[in-house]
Design an enzyme around this catalytic site. Structure first.
Site, PDB file in Angstrom:
ATOM      1  N   GLY A  52       0.827  -1.210   0.000  1.00 24.65           N
ATOM      2  CA  GLY A  52       0.000   0.000   0.000  1.00 24.65           C
ATOM      3  C   GLY A  52       0.853   1.249   0.000  1.00 24.65           C
ATOM      4  O   GLY A  52       1.985   1.237   0.466  1.00 24.65           O
TER       5      GLY A  52
ATOM      6  N   GLY B  19      -0.048   5.238   0.779  1.00 29.36           N
ATOM      7  CA  GLY B  19      -1.082   6.235   1.068  1.00 29.36           C
ATOM      8  C   GLY B  19      -0.499   7.593   1.355  1.00 29.36           C
ATOM      9  O   GLY B  19       0.698   7.828   1.208  1.00 29.36           O
ATOM     10  N   GLY B  20      -1.381   8.499   1.810  1.00 41.08           N
ATOM     11  CA  GLY B  20      -0.980   9.881   2.074  1.00 41.08           C
ATOM     12  C   GLY B  20       0.074   9.996   3.151  1.00 41.08           C
ATOM     13  O   GLY B  20       0.949  10.852   3.085  1.00 41.08           O
TER      14      GLY B  20
ATOM     15  N   GLY C 249       2.205   7.477   4.172  1.00 45.00           N
ATOM     16  CA  GLY C 249       3.366   6.592   4.075  1.00 45.00           C
ATOM     17  C   GLY C 249       3.081   5.304   3.325  1.00 45.00           C
ATOM     18  O   GLY C 249       1.985   5.083   2.820  1.00 45.00           O
TER      19      GLY C 249
ATOM     20  N   VAL D   9       3.034   1.006   3.072  1.00 42.81           N
ATOM     21  CA  VAL D   9       2.726  -0.143   3.923  1.00 42.81           C
ATOM     22  C   VAL D   9       3.322  -1.401   3.289  1.00 42.81           C
ATOM     23  O   VAL D   9       3.163  -1.642   2.088  1.00 42.81           O
ATOM     24  CB  VAL D   9       1.201  -0.322   4.110  1.00 42.81           C
ATOM     25  CG1 VAL D   9       0.910  -1.502   5.044  1.00 42.81           C
ATOM     26  CG2 VAL D   9       0.572   0.951   4.664  1.00 42.81           C
TER      27      VAL D   9
ATOM     28  N   LYS E  91       3.882   0.029   8.595  1.00 40.52           N
ATOM     29  CA  LYS E  91       3.595   1.327   7.987  1.00 40.52           C
ATOM     30  C   LYS E  91       4.813   2.215   8.188  1.00 40.52           C
ATOM     31  O   LYS E  91       5.253   2.436   9.313  1.00 40.52           O
ATOM     32  CB  LYS E  91       2.370   1.935   8.661  1.00 40.52           C
ATOM     33  CG  LYS E  91       1.935   3.268   8.080  1.00 40.52           C
ATOM     34  CD  LYS E  91       0.637   3.672   8.752  1.00 40.52           C
ATOM     35  CE  LYS E  91       0.264   5.091   8.418  1.00 40.52           C
ATOM     36  NZ  LYS E  91      -0.926   5.517   9.151  1.00 40.52           N
TER      37      LYS E  91
ATOM     38  N   ASP F 269     -10.941   9.536  10.291  1.00 40.28           N
ATOM     39  CA  ASP F 269     -10.761   9.161   8.878  1.00 40.28           C
ATOM     40  C   ASP F 269     -11.372   7.785   8.615  1.00 40.28           C
ATOM     41  O   ASP F 269     -10.740   6.918   8.031  1.00 40.28           O
ATOM     42  CB  ASP F 269      -9.270   9.186   8.512  1.00 40.28           C
ATOM     43  CG  ASP F 269      -9.055   9.247   6.994  1.00 40.28           C
ATOM     44  OD1 ASP F 269      -9.997   9.628   6.261  1.00 40.28           O
ATOM     45  OD2 ASP F 269      -7.946   8.899   6.536  1.00 40.28           O
TER      46      ASP F 269
END
Length: 308
Positions: free
Chosen positions: A25, A27-28, A30, A32, A46, A150
């Site tokens: 992954g 994401g915004g 960092g 994963v 993460k 979130d």
């Protein structure tokens, strides 16, 4: 390295696993990774980097928030933080690994070729109940209460049996008291899931989470994404417009799983999603009420009048 329980791995096990082929992954906040330790344990790592000084303060705050919250709580429906590792330019959060990854993939991945499986209604209801129980614990059983900030389908993780854990507490805040919502200095949340009052007040409280969770309930019942690029309204706006026009709720349910034996339950959960996404925060139900309604739907699979 700060650990929150007895571990069968050390920091070198984790660091050696941070390679591109283990990336699952991006994401915004960092990247994963899925890392397999020497003893065969799978963990999710993460990685939060902060090379630019500009964002350092916010990243540090997010990191500390996540560690404080997850290191201190223990619930079946909240992802377990095993340890954290701090370096000069990188911080690592090591979690238990969830085999089936996130709900977003299972609801919307078929269109993108990520999966061929369609989640049946019983599984969707089980996921809704698990996520509601995790949020209920945060809002009602933690002192002070915790607001996630979130909630979205990509932060609801599932294991091989589709048991649910809520993840990604980078934006969560410990609330001083329920009557004193934190005012956020930077925009928090994800477009399509952010409560409408946030844009004017910049205040985030438990009712903001309930709005976001309502959007997830609408995703589960309609099969639609929270935001689709080619439309001028998000899912919550679209669902409320449908209701205002007096059209039957059955018309919006996900065609792939529509089944007469579950129709009442699906409509109940769709209407619960509408109640959670009402524009007035005080009109939205509490997480306790939401959890009870979902549980009643599950207990009564043939959906008698009790689940109306």
């Amino acid at each position: 390295m700060i650990s929150f329980q007895r571990l069968e791995f050390n920091k070198w096990d984790i660091l050696s696993g941070l390679i591109d082929e283990n990336l699952i992954g991006n994401g915004g906040s960092g990247k994963v990774y899925r890392v397999i330790t020497k003893k065969g344990q799978r963990v999710a790592v993460k990685s939060i980097r902060h090379e630019q000084k500009q964002g350092h303060g916010l990243m540090e705050k997010q990191f500390i928030a996540e560690v404080k919250i997850l290191g201190g709580i223990w619930h079946n429906n909240i992802v377990k933080l095993l340890c954290c590792i701090r370096g000069k330019t990188t911080k690592l959060l090591v979690y238990e690994y969830m085999d089936k990854q996130c709900l977003h993939k299972w609801l919307h991945g078929k269109k993108k070729g990520l999966t061929t499986q369609v989640l049946n209604w019983e599984t969707r209801l089980k996921i809704a109940i698990g996520a509601a129980q995790g949020l209920c614990y945060m809002h009602h059983d933690c002192s002070p209460p915790i607001v996630h900030r979130d909630i979205k389908s990509s932060n609801i993780l599932v294991d091989s049996d589709f048991n649910v854990k809520i993840a990604d507490f980078g934006l969560a805040k410990m609330m001083a008291s329920e009557g004193d919502p934190e005012t956020a200095s930077a925009i928090v949340g994800t477009f399509g899931y952010i409560a409408p009052e946030y844009s004017s007040t910049r205040k985030v409280d438990a009712k903001s989470d309930i709005y976001s969770f309502g959007v997830v309930l609408l995703e589960l019942t309609t099969g639609r994404e929270a935001v689709t690029g080619n439309e001028d309204m998000n899912l919550a706006q679209w669902a409320h417009k449908h209701q205002r026009e007096g059209k039957p709720a059955a018309d919006v349910l996900d065609e792939e799983i529509k089944d007469l034996s579950y129709m009442e339950a699906m409509i109940t959960v769709f209407k619960l999603g509408l109640a959670c996404t009402l524009s007035s925060p005080s009109s939205r139900p509490s997480m306790k009420d939401i959890s009870q309604i979902l549980q009643r739907c599950s207990d009564n699979n043939h959906m008698s009048s009790e689940c109306q």
